[in-house]
Design an enzyme around this catalytic site. Sequence first.
Site, PDB file in Angstrom:
ATOM      1  NE  ARG A   1      -4.329  -1.542   0.100  1.00 49.24           N
ATOM      2  CZ  ARG A   1      -4.283  -2.764  -0.468  1.00 49.24           C
ATOM      3  NH1 ARG A   1      -3.403  -2.782  -1.304  1.00 49.24           N
ATOM      4  NH2 ARG A   1      -5.637  -3.245  -0.395  1.00 49.24           N
TER       5      ARG A   1
ATOM      6  CD  GLU B   1      -3.647   2.601  -5.542  1.00 49.68           C
ATOM      7  OE1 GLU B   1      -2.489   2.652  -4.853  1.00 49.68           O
ATOM      8  OE2 GLU B   1      -4.273   1.780  -5.809  1.00 49.68           O
TER       9      GLU B   1
ATOM     10  CG  HIS C   1      -3.201  -1.418  -6.639  1.00 53.27           C
ATOM     11  ND1 HIS C   1      -3.639  -0.663  -5.455  1.00 53.27           N
ATOM     12  CD2 HIS C   1      -3.129  -2.773  -6.294  1.00 53.27           C
ATOM     13  CE1 HIS C   1      -3.891  -1.935  -4.442  1.00 53.27           C
ATOM     14  NE2 HIS C   1      -3.455  -2.797  -4.910  1.00 53.27           N
TER      15      HIS C   1
HETATM   16  C1  DGY Z   1      -5.767  -6.469  -2.282  1.00 50.66           C
HETATM   17  O1  DGY Z   1      -6.530  -7.512  -2.578  1.00 50.66           O
HETATM   18  O2  DGY Z   1      -5.732  -5.959  -1.199  1.00 50.66           O
HETATM   19  C2  DGY Z   1      -4.822  -6.178  -3.370  1.00 50.66           C
HETATM   20  O3  DGY Z   1      -4.085  -4.733  -3.016  1.00 50.66           O
HETATM   21  C3  DGY Z   1      -5.450  -6.096  -4.727  1.00 50.66           C
HETATM   22  O4  DGY Z   1      -4.367  -6.194  -5.558  1.00 50.66           O
END
Ligand code: DGY
Length: 306
Positions: free
Chosen positions: A221, A250, A268
């Site tokens: 993240r 983001e 992402h």
């Molecule tokens: C999630 O599922 O948390 C991922 O970041 C998706 O790619």
Amino acid sequence: MELFDVHLNVDDKPYDSAGLIAAIQKCDVLVPTLTDNIDKDIIAKAGTRLKLIANFGNGVDHIDVAAARARGISVTNTPDVLTEDTADMAMALMVAVPRRLLEGAAVIREGNFKGWSPTHMLGHRLYGKRLGIIGMGRIGTAVARRARGFGMAIHYHNRRRLRPELEAEVEATYWESLDQMLARMDVISIHCPHTPATFHLLSERRLKLLKSSSYLINLARGEIVDEDALIRLLQEGKLAGAGLDVFEHEPAVNSKLLDMKNVILLPHMGSATIEGRINMGERVIINVKAFCDGHAPPDRVLPLPT
Ligand code: DGY
């Protein structure tokens, strides 16, 4: 749709808060994705029917799990099924940034390839380098297995040390001190969840501990890294490069990152495979079905300890 009375967000665009509130007021089960911000104010507006938030995704930092629990609403996620795809993408960035893959591809596309020469497109070797993994859960461990195959030495920082068998399998060295690990690594790859405790875990102070020859990979993240500090260090040549699949604000991407040749930016897409998305959907259905049949859903997420 065969199993339940389903209302779909067919536009595939995230709901705004009014849309989310409307949805949350009339359903028994809400299936959000990471772009739906289910904070405590939204949860406070949930209808009395809502009993399960079955997230389509692994990370649950967009859901106030404690607020949900306080209202008797369970939360589930989709672990396991994104692990291998995300680990593949971590390796892809780990190779692509030091070996200058995008720059090389651009030389060809732009018609600038004039033939091989000894000093053309020199990058840096991965073999024999030290990889520091932050967060040695499922994804971190899957990255470690792959990186061993690339001849990297595995180091990790995690809240808990791994079981000795697992540590031995990936020949990993545990660092209780993140600061000490950061200062000694050639590549850092982030695989911990975003929680209040990991927000800006890689703060300016910590980023400054990294060697100027090191690379940073983030598929977890964006909020885990102080992005402004990262940009400053890259601009000053105090980091060799970065591979970023996630961003602090983001989907906004800081424009200063766009022109950096030693940075690869992805939208992402770490877990974006058709197989993975199908598995995620099946995992959601298993959770919803188990819950609706009166059983404990297998992927229940509990609030973080306070
Ligand atoms: C999630 O599922 O948390 C991922 O970041 C998706 O790619």
